[in-house]
Motif scaffolding. Sequence first.
Motif, PDB file in Angstrom:
ATOM      1  N   ASN A 296       5.425  -0.012  -0.927  1.00 38.02           N
ATOM      2  CA  ASN A 296       5.208  -1.129  -0.001  1.00 38.02           C
ATOM      3  C   ASN A 296       5.926  -2.386  -0.497  1.00 38.02           C
ATOM      4  O   ASN A 296       6.639  -3.045   0.266  1.00 38.02           O
TER       5      ASN A 296
ATOM      6  N   ASN B 239       1.887   4.099  -3.326  1.00 38.10           N
ATOM      7  CA  ASN B 239       1.818   3.339  -2.082  1.00 38.10           C
ATOM      8  C   ASN B 239       2.124   1.864  -2.314  1.00 38.10           C
ATOM      9  O   ASN B 239       2.932   1.269  -1.597  1.00 38.10           O
ATOM     10  N   VAL B 240       1.503   1.273  -3.298  1.00 35.21           N
ATOM     11  CA  VAL B 240       1.697  -0.154  -3.565  1.00 35.21           C
ATOM     12  C   VAL B 240       3.141  -0.436  -3.972  1.00 35.21           C
ATOM     13  O   VAL B 240       3.768  -1.371  -3.450  1.00 35.21           O
TER      14      VAL B 240
ATOM     15  N   PRO C 188      -2.710  -4.104   8.051  1.00 36.13           N
ATOM     16  CA  PRO C 188      -3.639  -3.553   7.053  1.00 36.13           C
ATOM     17  C   PRO C 188      -3.552  -2.037   6.882  1.00 36.13           C
ATOM     18  O   PRO C 188      -4.039  -1.498   5.897  1.00 36.13           O
TER      19      PRO C 188
ATOM     20  N   GLY D  34      -1.143  -0.082   6.082  1.00 35.63           N
ATOM     21  CA  GLY D  34      -0.418   0.340   4.882  1.00 35.63           C
ATOM     22  C   GLY D  34      -1.285   0.334   3.632  1.00 35.63           C
ATOM     23  O   GLY D  34      -0.961   0.987   2.642  1.00 35.63           O
ATOM     24  N   TRP D  35      -2.385  -0.394   3.684  1.00 37.49           N
ATOM     25  CA  TRP D  35      -3.318  -0.434   2.552  1.00 37.49           C
ATOM     26  C   TRP D  35      -4.553   0.413   2.836  1.00 37.49           C
ATOM     27  O   TRP D  35      -5.100   1.049   1.930  1.00 37.49           O
ATOM     28  N   LEU D  36      -4.989   0.451   4.071  1.00 37.33           N
ATOM     29  CA  LEU D  36      -6.223   1.150   4.435  1.00 37.33           C
ATOM     30  C   LEU D  36      -6.044   2.658   4.482  1.00 37.33           C
ATOM     31  O   LEU D  36      -6.826   3.409   3.894  1.00 37.33           O
TER      32      LEU D  36
ATOM     33  N   SER E 264      -5.860   4.618   1.206  1.00 39.66           N
ATOM     34  CA  SER E 264      -7.133   4.661   0.488  1.00 39.66           C
ATOM     35  C   SER E 264      -8.092   5.679   1.096  1.00 39.66           C
ATOM     36  O   SER E 264      -9.035   6.104   0.437  1.00 39.66           O
TER      37      SER E 264
ATOM     38  N   GLN F 211      -2.290   5.754  -4.657  1.00 41.10           N
ATOM     39  CA  GLN F 211      -2.361   4.312  -4.383  1.00 41.10           C
ATOM     40  C   GLN F 211      -1.279   3.563  -5.153  1.00 41.10           C
ATOM     41  O   GLN F 211      -0.705   2.610  -4.636  1.00 41.10           O
ATOM     42  N   SER F 212      -1.002   3.991  -6.379  1.00 43.00           N
ATOM     43  CA  SER F 212       0.052   3.345  -7.163  1.00 43.00           C
ATOM     44  C   SER F 212       1.408   3.512  -6.495  1.00 43.00           C
ATOM     45  O   SER F 212       2.183   2.560  -6.390  1.00 43.00           O
TER      46      SER F 212
ATOM     47  N   THR G 110       9.156  -4.229   1.262  1.00 46.76           N
ATOM     48  CA  THR G 110       8.985  -5.635   1.636  1.00 46.76           C
ATOM     49  C   THR G 110      10.119  -6.464   1.049  1.00 46.76           C
ATOM     50  O   THR G 110      10.723  -7.302   1.733  1.00 46.76           O
TER      51      THR G 110
END
Length: 155
Positions: free
Chosen positions: A70, A66-67, A44, A46-48, A51, A63-64, A74
């Motif tokens: 990621n 990051n997503v 978590p 990588g998402w937490l 933010s 955040q864009s 992956t």
Amino acid sequence: VLIGILLGVKFGISGTGELSKGYADLVVFFICVYITAFAWSWGPLGWLVPSEIFPLEIRSAGQSINVSTNLFFTFAIAQAFLTMLCHLKFGLFFFFAGWVFVMTIFIYFFLPETKIVPIEEMALVWRKHWFWGRILPHNDDAAFEMASNGQGKAV
């Protein structure tokens, strides 16, 4: 690391042989332990973390990025995993364990603590950091000094 050791002991450098049912069950068990541990620790983050660390001004853009980063990595790891497994054999598990070690060292030294820090003050946290503070511009030094001395809020 345990999976790498188990597979290395069983298959060696040649990578040939068979797993008994009990041995295969043990490997699957350790894979499940790894997945569980990852889901409760690194997974978590990588998402937490993104933010929490981006200031409000750039949060949506951060955040864009990051997503998309990621999802790209992956995809890249999923595409390369079987080829790497064929070439590195049990060493692949040590390869990924090494990256977890590198990530842990990076986080320990380069990620500032964000506990009890309002999102509006994250820019100050980055400016106070021993490494990132040397890189970030200090355009608003007066407001930064007041906020870091507890004399007021950052503008």
